[in-house]
Design a protein around this motif. Structure first.
Motif, PDB file in Angstrom:
ATOM      1  N   GLU A 228      21.342  -2.270   2.279  1.00  0.00           N
ATOM      2  CA  GLU A 228      20.489  -1.789   3.362  1.00  0.00           C
ATOM      3  C   GLU A 228      19.497  -0.725   2.892  1.00  0.00           C
ATOM      4  O   GLU A 228      18.940   0.002   3.721  1.00  0.00           O
ATOM      5  CB  GLU A 228      21.355  -1.222   4.487  1.00  0.00           C
ATOM      6  CG  GLU A 228      22.172  -2.287   5.232  1.00  0.00           C
ATOM      7  CD  GLU A 228      21.271  -3.329   5.873  1.00  0.00           C
ATOM      8  OE1 GLU A 228      20.329  -2.941   6.580  1.00  0.00           O
ATOM      9  OE2 GLU A 228      21.512  -4.523   5.654  1.00  0.00           O
ATOM     10  N   GLY A 229      19.255  -0.621   1.611  1.00  0.00           N
ATOM     11  CA  GLY A 229      18.318   0.371   1.111  1.00  0.00           C
ATOM     12  C   GLY A 229      16.925   0.194   1.707  1.00  0.00           C
ATOM     13  O   GLY A 229      16.323  -0.868   1.582  1.00  0.00           O
ATOM     14  N   GLY A 230      16.401   1.241   2.361  1.00  0.00           N
ATOM     15  CA  GLY A 230      15.051   1.200   2.935  1.00  0.00           C
ATOM     16  C   GLY A 230      14.915   0.351   4.176  1.00  0.00           C
ATOM     17  O   GLY A 230      13.785   0.127   4.649  1.00  0.00           O
ATOM     18  N   LEU A 363      13.128   1.985  -3.032  1.00  0.00           N
ATOM     19  CA  LEU A 363      11.826   2.333  -3.598  1.00  0.00           C
ATOM     20  C   LEU A 363      10.772   1.297  -3.236  1.00  0.00           C
ATOM     21  O   LEU A 363       9.605   1.640  -2.987  1.00  0.00           O
ATOM     22  CB  LEU A 363      11.942   2.452  -5.121  1.00  0.00           C
ATOM     23  CG  LEU A 363      12.741   3.649  -5.644  1.00  0.00           C
ATOM     24  CD1 LEU A 363      12.950   3.533  -7.145  1.00  0.00           C
ATOM     25  CD2 LEU A 363      12.023   4.954  -5.308  1.00  0.00           C
ATOM     26  N   ASN A 364      11.160   0.033  -3.190  1.00  0.00           N
ATOM     27  CA  ASN A 364      10.209  -1.011  -2.827  1.00  0.00           C
ATOM     28  C   ASN A 364       9.712  -0.813  -1.398  1.00  0.00           C
ATOM     29  O   ASN A 364       8.517  -0.921  -1.124  1.00  0.00           O
ATOM     30  CB  ASN A 364      10.842  -2.391  -2.969  1.00  0.00           C
ATOM     31  CG  ASN A 364       9.894  -3.503  -2.551  1.00  0.00           C
ATOM     32  OD1 ASN A 364       8.826  -3.665  -3.117  1.00  0.00           O
ATOM     33  ND2 ASN A 364      10.275  -4.247  -1.526  1.00  0.00           N
ATOM     34  N   TYR A 365      10.617  -0.490  -0.478  1.00  0.00           N
ATOM     35  CA  TYR A 365      10.196  -0.265   0.904  1.00  0.00           C
ATOM     36  C   TYR A 365       9.354   1.000   1.029  1.00  0.00           C
ATOM     37  O   TYR A 365       8.360   1.025   1.769  1.00  0.00           O
ATOM     38  CB  TYR A 365      11.412  -0.191   1.824  1.00  0.00           C
ATOM     39  CG  TYR A 365      11.868  -1.552   2.302  1.00  0.00           C
ATOM     40  CD1 TYR A 365      11.095  -2.296   3.183  1.00  0.00           C
ATOM     41  CD2 TYR A 365      13.071  -2.099   1.867  1.00  0.00           C
ATOM     42  CE1 TYR A 365      11.503  -3.539   3.619  1.00  0.00           C
ATOM     43  CE2 TYR A 365      13.486  -3.351   2.305  1.00  0.00           C
ATOM     44  CZ  TYR A 365      12.698  -4.063   3.176  1.00  0.00           C
ATOM     45  OH  TYR A 365      13.085  -5.302   3.613  1.00  0.00           O
ATOM     46  N   GLU A 366       9.722   2.051   0.321  1.00  0.00           N
ATOM     47  CA  GLU A 366       9.008   3.320   0.482  1.00  0.00           C
ATOM     48  C   GLU A 366       7.613   3.268  -0.145  1.00  0.00           C
ATOM     49  O   GLU A 366       6.678   3.883   0.382  1.00  0.00           O
ATOM     50  CB  GLU A 366       9.831   4.453  -0.132  1.00  0.00           C
ATOM     51  CG  GLU A 366      11.085   4.773   0.667  1.00  0.00           C
ATOM     52  CD  GLU A 366      11.780   6.020   0.180  1.00  0.00           C
ATOM     53  OE1 GLU A 366      11.346   6.595  -0.844  1.00  0.00           O
ATOM     54  OE2 GLU A 366      12.775   6.423   0.830  1.00  0.00           O
ATOM     55  N   ASP A 367       7.460   2.555  -1.244  1.00  0.00           N
ATOM     56  CA  ASP A 367       6.153   2.482  -1.894  1.00  0.00           C
ATOM     57  C   ASP A 367       5.397   1.206  -1.534  1.00  0.00           C
ATOM     58  O   ASP A 367       4.255   1.027  -1.936  1.00  0.00           O
ATOM     59  CB  ASP A 367       6.327   2.567  -3.418  1.00  0.00           C
ATOM     60  CG  ASP A 367       5.054   2.970  -4.128  1.00  0.00           C
ATOM     61  OD1 ASP A 367       4.340   3.865  -3.630  1.00  0.00           O
ATOM     62  OD2 ASP A 367       4.738   2.369  -5.179  1.00  0.00           O
TER      63      ASP A 367
END
Length: 403
Positions: A228-230, A363-367
């Motif tokens: 569930e990251g991001g 990191l993919n979702y945030e950037d």
């Protein structure tokens, strides 16, 4: 086929194949250490290596050493069938290769026993999905793939054919241009991400909830990489937030260029819904709808697009998804992501790799490295009584049998 053929072909693979070139800087040597043994020595750990070698799309194919050249014209393999005749745009005819010896263990996916049951296997290219469907229902074809979701009920009612749904099959992707143009601005990327109405896009593309899944994880439920990251940044459908981000970015109304094709109709349908959402959020949008071959050419030129639409089957090794690499056509790279990716591919303990991949997904979702638009199932159809063809993104027919 012996170790000399393998060494020569893998050394060539490191030079000529895109996936081979991607790992070449990690390889110290490839040596024959016995007639049927090859040793690959790396100067640093690289956990995806075995998956890369086994992956059909990696092109780590083995040919006779004697025929190797910049371009290989002669098709020489070791499989259970051989090409008898190829008539372009009409059919590819395979017949048994009489000198083939199968492995003894039970078939397991692409590995294990490959039995030569059919005398002949004929692949017939039929570009139109409705024509494929009618050929299946009439008994002309024993197998037909990439059928429209709307075809399910007709196949279920057939006395000749039966449906096969591959769950899960693939995930549609909005690939983001990090090299040039609007999407090099993180706030604009975040505005795009905030604006997307994922539910509406998937419903427009498939129209039936049993064919799509709204899911933030980059891998399906039950896979070791599911996390569930991001996830809080997925499926926001928030035009006000998107508009505010555009104002912060000083957006000047330059067109957001979406490159897509009707080769895969669901690509186009998702793009249409996204276009409306982007315009509601304050974007000026330009849809460039081209054939798939043209899209393949244009996406290599970062001056021509901001987003292009594609899809990928779920791959067993996350690092095989080229979108993670800064060398990919999208060019996504930042120090934090590069460090996380390097740590992930150097780690060999699965539990640690799972933790690291959760961080990579965050990191993919945030950037906004690339954008997953849910997941979808694939509909294929086969003649009733056909066995030996398990549901697979890359179907194979050497064990096929018709009762």
């Amino acid at each position: 086929m012996d170790s000399a053929d393998v060494v020569a072909c893998l050394n060539r693979w490191l030079v000529v194949a895109s996936r081979g070139r991607g790992v070449a800087n990690r390889v110290d040597s490839i040596e024959a250490t016995g007639p049927y043994e090859v040793t690959i020595t790396l100067h640093e750990p690289y956990s995806p290596l075995l998956a890369l070698l086994a992956f059909s799309n990696s092109a780590a194919a083995i040919y006779p050493e004697e025929i190797l050249a910049d371009t290989i014209d002669e098709v020489v393999g070791t499989g259970p069938y051989r090409i008898k005749e190829h008539v372009p745009d009409q059919y590819l005819q395979l017949v048994r290769y009489e000198n083939y010896i199968s492995r003894n263990e039970p078939a397991d996916g692409h590995s294990g026993a490959r039995r030569q049951i059919p005398d002949e296997i004929r692949f017939i290219p039929v570009p139109d999905a409705n024509t494929r469907l009618e050929g299946l229902l009439s008994g002309q074809f024993d197998f037909a793939d990439q059928l429209n979701a709307e075809s399910l009920s007709r196949i279920e009612q057939s006395d000749i054919a039966e449906p096969v749904i591959l769950r899960p099959f693939s995930w549609p992707i909005f690939a983001v241009n990090h090299k040039k143009g609007l999407m090099t601005d993180k706030k604009i990327r975040r505005a795009v991400q905030a604006a997307l109405p994922i539910d509406d896009m998937l419903f427009a593309a498939w129209g039936d909830e049993q064919f799509f899944v709204v899911d933030a994880s980059l891998f399906p439920e039950g896979w070791v990489w599911d996390n569930e990251g991001g996830a809080e940044l997925y499926n926001q459908n928030d035009s006000e937030k998107a508009r505010a981000l555009l104002e912060e970015a000083g957006y000047d109304g330059a067109p957001l260029r979406i490159l897509t094709s009707r080769q895969y109709e669901y690509h186009f349908k998702m793009a249409e819904v996204a276009k409306l959402a982007f315009e509601t959020s304050g974007f000026t949008v330009r849809m460039d709808v081209v054939d798939w071959a043209t899209l393949g050419q244009r996406r290599d030129d970062p001056d021509l697009w901001d987003i292009y639409i594609t899809h990928s089957p779920f791959l067993p090794e996350p690092a095989l998804t080229t979108l993670w690499n800064v060398s990919a056509r999208t060019g996504w790279g930042n120090p934090e992501k590069e460090a996380a990716l390097a740590q992930f591919t150097a780690e060999t303990d699965l539990a640690e790799r799972q933790k690291l991949f959760t961080e990579m997904q965050r990191l993919n979702y945030e950037d906004v490295g690339f954008i997953k638009i849910g997941a979808f199932n694939a509909l294929t159809g086969q003649r009733k009584g056909l066995t030996g063809v398990p549901p697979n993104p890359w179907p194979f027919f050497w064990n096929a049998s018709i009762k």
